[in-house]
Write an enzyme that holds these catalytic residues in place. Sequence first.
Site, PDB file in Angstrom:
ATOM      1  N   SER A 132       0.837  -1.205   0.000  1.00  0.00           N
ATOM      2  CA  SER A 132       0.000   0.000   0.000  1.00  0.00           C
ATOM      3  C   SER A 132       0.868   1.251   0.000  1.00  0.00           C
ATOM      4  CB  SER A 132      -0.852  -0.017   1.265  1.00  0.00           C
ATOM      5  OG  SER A 132      -1.477   1.222   1.464  1.00  0.00           O
ATOM      6  N   TYR A 160      -1.400  -0.812  10.707  1.00  0.00           N
ATOM      7  CA  TYR A 160      -1.724  -1.460   9.425  1.00  0.00           C
ATOM      8  C   TYR A 160      -0.566  -1.291   8.437  1.00  0.00           C
ATOM      9  CZ  TYR A 160      -3.439  -1.652   4.648  1.00  0.00           C
ATOM     10  OH  TYR A 160      -3.543  -1.897   3.296  1.00  0.00           O
ATOM     11  N   LYS A 164       2.310  -3.944   6.553  1.00  0.00           N
ATOM     12  CA  LYS A 164       2.613  -4.029   5.112  1.00  0.00           C
ATOM     13  C   LYS A 164       4.118  -3.908   4.887  1.00  0.00           C
ATOM     14  CE  LYS A 164      -1.433  -4.643   3.372  1.00  0.00           C
ATOM     15  NZ  LYS A 164      -1.751  -5.936   2.749  1.00  0.00           N
TER      16      LYS A 164
HETATM   17  P1  NAD Z   1     -10.976  -6.573   1.385  1.00  0.00           P
HETATM   18  O1  NAD Z   1     -11.121  -6.549   2.858  1.00  0.00           O
HETATM   19  O2  NAD Z   1     -12.162  -6.311   0.543  1.00  0.00           O
HETATM   20  O3  NAD Z   1     -10.356  -7.982   0.937  1.00  0.00           O
HETATM   21  C1  NAD Z   1      -9.465  -8.718   1.740  1.00  0.00           C
HETATM   22  C2  NAD Z   1     -10.023 -10.132   1.847  1.00  0.00           C
HETATM   23  O4  NAD Z   1      -9.134 -10.919   2.640  1.00  0.00           O
HETATM   24  C3  NAD Z   1     -11.384 -10.176   2.529  1.00  0.00           C
HETATM   25  O5  NAD Z   1     -12.275 -10.891   1.709  1.00  0.00           O
HETATM   26  C4  NAD Z   1     -11.123 -10.909   3.851  1.00  0.00           C
HETATM   27  O6  NAD Z   1     -12.229 -11.680   4.255  1.00  0.00           O
HETATM   28  C5  NAD Z   1      -9.902 -11.732   3.510  1.00  0.00           C
HETATM   29  N1  NAD Z   1      -9.031 -12.076   4.638  1.00  0.00           N
HETATM   30  C6  NAD Z   1      -8.528 -11.256   5.585  1.00  0.00           C
HETATM   31  N2  NAD Z   1      -7.755 -11.942   6.440  1.00  0.00           N
HETATM   32  C7  NAD Z   1      -7.756 -13.218   6.017  1.00  0.00           C
HETATM   33  C8  NAD Z   1      -7.153 -14.412   6.495  1.00  0.00           C
HETATM   34  N3  NAD Z   1      -6.395 -14.436   7.596  1.00  0.00           N
HETATM   35  N4  NAD Z   1      -7.373 -15.565   5.819  1.00  0.00           N
HETATM   36  C9  NAD Z   1      -8.148 -15.575   4.720  1.00  0.00           C
HETATM   37  N5  NAD Z   1      -8.747 -14.491   4.227  1.00  0.00           N
HETATM   38  C10 NAD Z   1      -8.558 -13.329   4.868  1.00  0.00           C
HETATM   39  O7  NAD Z   1      -9.782  -5.568   1.010  1.00  0.00           O
HETATM   40  P2  NAD Z   1      -9.311  -5.048  -0.409  1.00  0.00           P
HETATM   41  O8  NAD Z   1      -9.638  -3.608  -0.480  1.00  0.00           O
HETATM   42  O9  NAD Z   1      -9.746  -5.966  -1.475  1.00  0.00           O
HETATM   43  O10 NAD Z   1      -7.750  -5.139  -0.199  1.00  0.00           O
HETATM   44  C11 NAD Z   1      -7.007  -6.271  -0.628  1.00  0.00           C
HETATM   45  C12 NAD Z   1      -5.570  -6.121  -0.182  1.00  0.00           C
HETATM   46  O11 NAD Z   1      -5.041  -4.910  -0.714  1.00  0.00           O
HETATM   47  C13 NAD Z   1      -5.382  -6.014   1.336  1.00  0.00           C
HETATM   48  O12 NAD Z   1      -4.214  -6.705   1.684  1.00  0.00           O
HETATM   49  C14 NAD Z   1      -5.220  -4.531   1.574  1.00  0.00           C
HETATM   50  O13 NAD Z   1      -4.442  -4.271   2.708  1.00  0.00           O
HETATM   51  C15 NAD Z   1      -4.506  -4.098   0.307  1.00  0.00           C
HETATM   52  N6  NAD Z   1      -4.730  -2.691  -0.043  1.00  0.00           N
HETATM   53  C16 NAD Z   1      -6.012  -2.208  -0.145  1.00  0.00           C
HETATM   54  C17 NAD Z   1      -6.217  -0.877  -0.453  1.00  0.00           C
HETATM   55  C18 NAD Z   1      -7.608  -0.303  -0.506  1.00  0.00           C
HETATM   56  O14 NAD Z   1      -7.747   0.909  -0.379  1.00  0.00           O
HETATM   57  N7  NAD Z   1      -8.653  -1.086  -0.722  1.00  0.00           N
HETATM   58  C19 NAD Z   1      -5.125  -0.032  -0.687  1.00  0.00           C
HETATM   59  C20 NAD Z   1      -3.845  -0.563  -0.591  1.00  0.00           C
HETATM   60  C21 NAD Z   1      -3.668  -1.891  -0.261  1.00  0.00           C
HETATM   61  C1  WQD Z   2      -9.399   9.784   0.973  1.00  0.00           C
HETATM   62  C2  WQD Z   2      -9.561  11.274   1.261  1.00  0.00           C
HETATM   63  C3  WQD Z   2      -9.860  11.812   3.580  1.00  0.00           C
HETATM   64  C4  WQD Z   2     -13.692   9.760   4.027  1.00  0.00           C
HETATM   65  C5  WQD Z   2      -6.819   4.750   2.795  1.00  0.00           C
HETATM   66  C6  WQD Z   2      -5.763   4.087   3.617  1.00  0.00           C
HETATM   67  C7  WQD Z   2      -4.638   3.657   2.734  1.00  0.00           C
HETATM   68  C8  WQD Z   2      -5.135   2.818   1.569  1.00  0.00           C
HETATM   69  C9  WQD Z   2      -6.220   3.504   0.835  1.00  0.00           C
HETATM   70  C10 WQD Z   2      -5.078   0.525   2.238  1.00  0.00           C
HETATM   71  C11 WQD Z   2      -8.785  11.716   2.500  1.00  0.00           C
HETATM   72  C12 WQD Z   2     -11.098  12.142   2.793  1.00  0.00           C
HETATM   73  C13 WQD Z   2     -12.524  10.281   3.504  1.00  0.00           C
HETATM   74  C14 WQD Z   2     -14.719  10.653   4.450  1.00  0.00           C
HETATM   75  C15 WQD Z   2     -13.334  12.499   3.779  1.00  0.00           C
HETATM   76  N1  WQD Z   2      -5.710   1.584   2.027  1.00  0.00           N
HETATM   77  N2  WQD Z   2     -12.339  11.618   3.383  1.00  0.00           N
HETATM   78  N3  WQD Z   2     -14.492  11.997   4.299  1.00  0.00           N
HETATM   79  O1  WQD Z   2      -7.033   7.678   3.767  1.00  0.00           O
HETATM   80  O2  WQD Z   2      -6.224   8.206   1.419  1.00  0.00           O
HETATM   81  O3  WQD Z   2      -6.260   5.904   2.197  1.00  0.00           O
HETATM   82  O4  WQD Z   2      -7.251   3.871   1.759  1.00  0.00           O
HETATM   83  O5  WQD Z   2      -3.902   0.319   2.136  1.00  0.00           O
HETATM   84  O6  WQD Z   2      -3.767   2.933   3.535  1.00  0.00           O
HETATM   85  O7  WQD Z   2      -5.306   4.989   4.590  1.00  0.00           O
HETATM   86  O8  WQD Z   2      -8.376   6.972   1.725  1.00  0.00           O
HETATM   87  O9  WQD Z   2     -10.744   7.034   1.089  1.00  0.00           O
HETATM   88  O10 WQD Z   2     -10.141   7.052   3.541  1.00  0.00           O
HETATM   89  O11 WQD Z   2      -9.660   9.070   2.160  1.00  0.00           O
HETATM   90  O12 WQD Z   2     -13.171  13.726   3.676  1.00  0.00           O
HETATM   91  O13 WQD Z   2     -15.774  10.253   4.941  1.00  0.00           O
HETATM   92  O14 WQD Z   2     -10.952  11.513   1.553  1.00  0.00           O
HETATM   93  O15 WQD Z   2      -9.572  12.819   4.521  1.00  0.00           O
HETATM   94  O16 WQD Z   2      -8.291  12.981   2.221  1.00  0.00           O
HETATM   95  P1  WQD Z   2      -6.935   7.322   2.350  1.00  0.00           P
HETATM   96  P2  WQD Z   2      -9.807   7.467   2.153  1.00  0.00           P
END
Ligand code: NAD
Ligand code: WQD
Length: 365
Positions: A132, A160, A164
């Site tokens: 991430s 978190y 990562k």
């Molecule tokens: P999500 O929560 O929708 O998907 C993650 C899935 O993993 C879920 O279905 C959950 O049930 C499963 N899971 C969690 N722990 C588990 C375990 N121990 N065993 C088996 N299954 C398990 O999240 P997402 O948004 O699809 O994110 C996927 C990956 O990408 C995550 O690792 C997250 O940290 C990373 N990521 C997400 C974002 C984002 O903003 N969505 C941004 C950067 C990185």
């Molecule tokens: C985006 C912008 C908020 C909600 C997060 C995780 C990051 C990655 C992606 C996993 C920010 C603003 C948000 C609301 C708002 N995930 N906001 N009102 O924080 O950039 O990233 O998701 O790895 O690790 O931190 O994403 O969608 O929460 O926020 O004003 O109700 O929207 O302040 O500027 P963020 P976000």
Amino acid sequence: NGTSSAPQSYVLVTGGAGYIGSHTVVELIENGYKCIVVDNFSNSCYEPIARIQLLTKTEIPFFKVDLTDQAALERVFEQYPIDSVIHFAGLKAVGESTELPLKYYHNNITGTLVLLETMQKFGAKKLVFSSSATVYGDATRFPNMIPIPEECPTGPTNPYGKTKLAIEELLEDLYNSEQTRWKFAILRYFNPIGAHPSGIIGEDPLGIPNNLLPYMSQVAVKRRQKLFVFGNQYNSRDGTPIRDYIHVVDLARGHIASLKYLDKIHSSEGICRVWNLGSGTGSTVMEVYKAFCLACKIDLPYEIVGPRSGDVLNLTAKPDRAIQELKWKTTMNVAESCKDLWNWTTRNPSGYQAKGVVNKFFGAP
Ligand code: NAD
Ligand code: WQD
């Protein structure tokens, strides 16, 4: 598509019932890969798997397995010839991770350790890892590093993000340790948004959404009263923070590009490399708000409130490395992402809860 060149063994997708995983499974199938999904449903349910099978007209072996359960995971590896793993499974709520760090360290790190041990035991040595942009922490402390290149020093500010980074470091150590080389693609996602253009799969957070787009879409269908904008005194065009929002289908395709890249690396060499997956374009909260209002044709109610703890001014990717090496770049902008999010939301106003919606809208098989 790439059917002819795709490998015949299976790609294991951990967390494949989740938001990004489910979209990636669709792209894998469309590119001729055979997949297996494991998920423990801690943040998802079976419905997206059912829908993917309908969408792709393909049966996808699914196992409800928690990655920390080594015996259960080994049974999956015993049943299928697994050659590569795309590892999405993890907990991702930044706020919750500060309240429950043990839960996050245990799930994310132990889950990955057990997965790697199992892969080693079964000789599967190719892994694409969901990292991430949060590992960069506040990159604005390096003003000449916005947009953020992969070389930018890391410094996650929440548990978190630290899990990562710890996993990234674990992969690096493992890569350096062995003669029989591992192949690791570490993908640092920026802000994934949107949904599959079919409206069949999308993002369905449990409880109150933490993220901007899911929150706005729930305001649009009146599940929430109004959007709270977290601060408008940042040093940006309109005072609200800047993020690099990326369509989830573009992001999913980045995983296919990574797998193909790993396939080209000679197994005597191996690789452990980081790629940013972002668009290179930053948007403010108010710009995204306006784009989503246009897509849903509603002036959504909002209120400016104080900044959210831990938020940073600007997280915009420098995506050049992925463009050059993976031959991957984003193809859809924020407006298109908002359109697809709205299509998903109108078809599924209460997310996956309304089971049977597949039959209603898309026709049962
Ligand atoms: P999500 O929560 O929708 O998907 C993650 C899935 O993993 C879920 O279905 C959950 O049930 C499963 N899971 C969690 N722990 C588990 C375990 N121990 N065993 C088996 N299954 C398990 O999240 P997402 O948004 O699809 O994110 C996927 C990956 O990408 C995550 O690792 C997250 O940290 C990373 N990521 C997400 C974002 C984002 O903003 N969505 C941004 C950067 C990185
Ligand atoms: C985006 C912008 C908020 C909600 C997060 C995780 C990051 C990655 C992606 C996993 C920010 C603003 C948000 C609301 C708002 N995930 N906001 N009102 O924080 O950039 O990233 O998701 O790895 O690790 O931190 O994403 O969608 O929460 O926020 O004003 O109700 O929207 O302040 O500027 P963020 P976000």
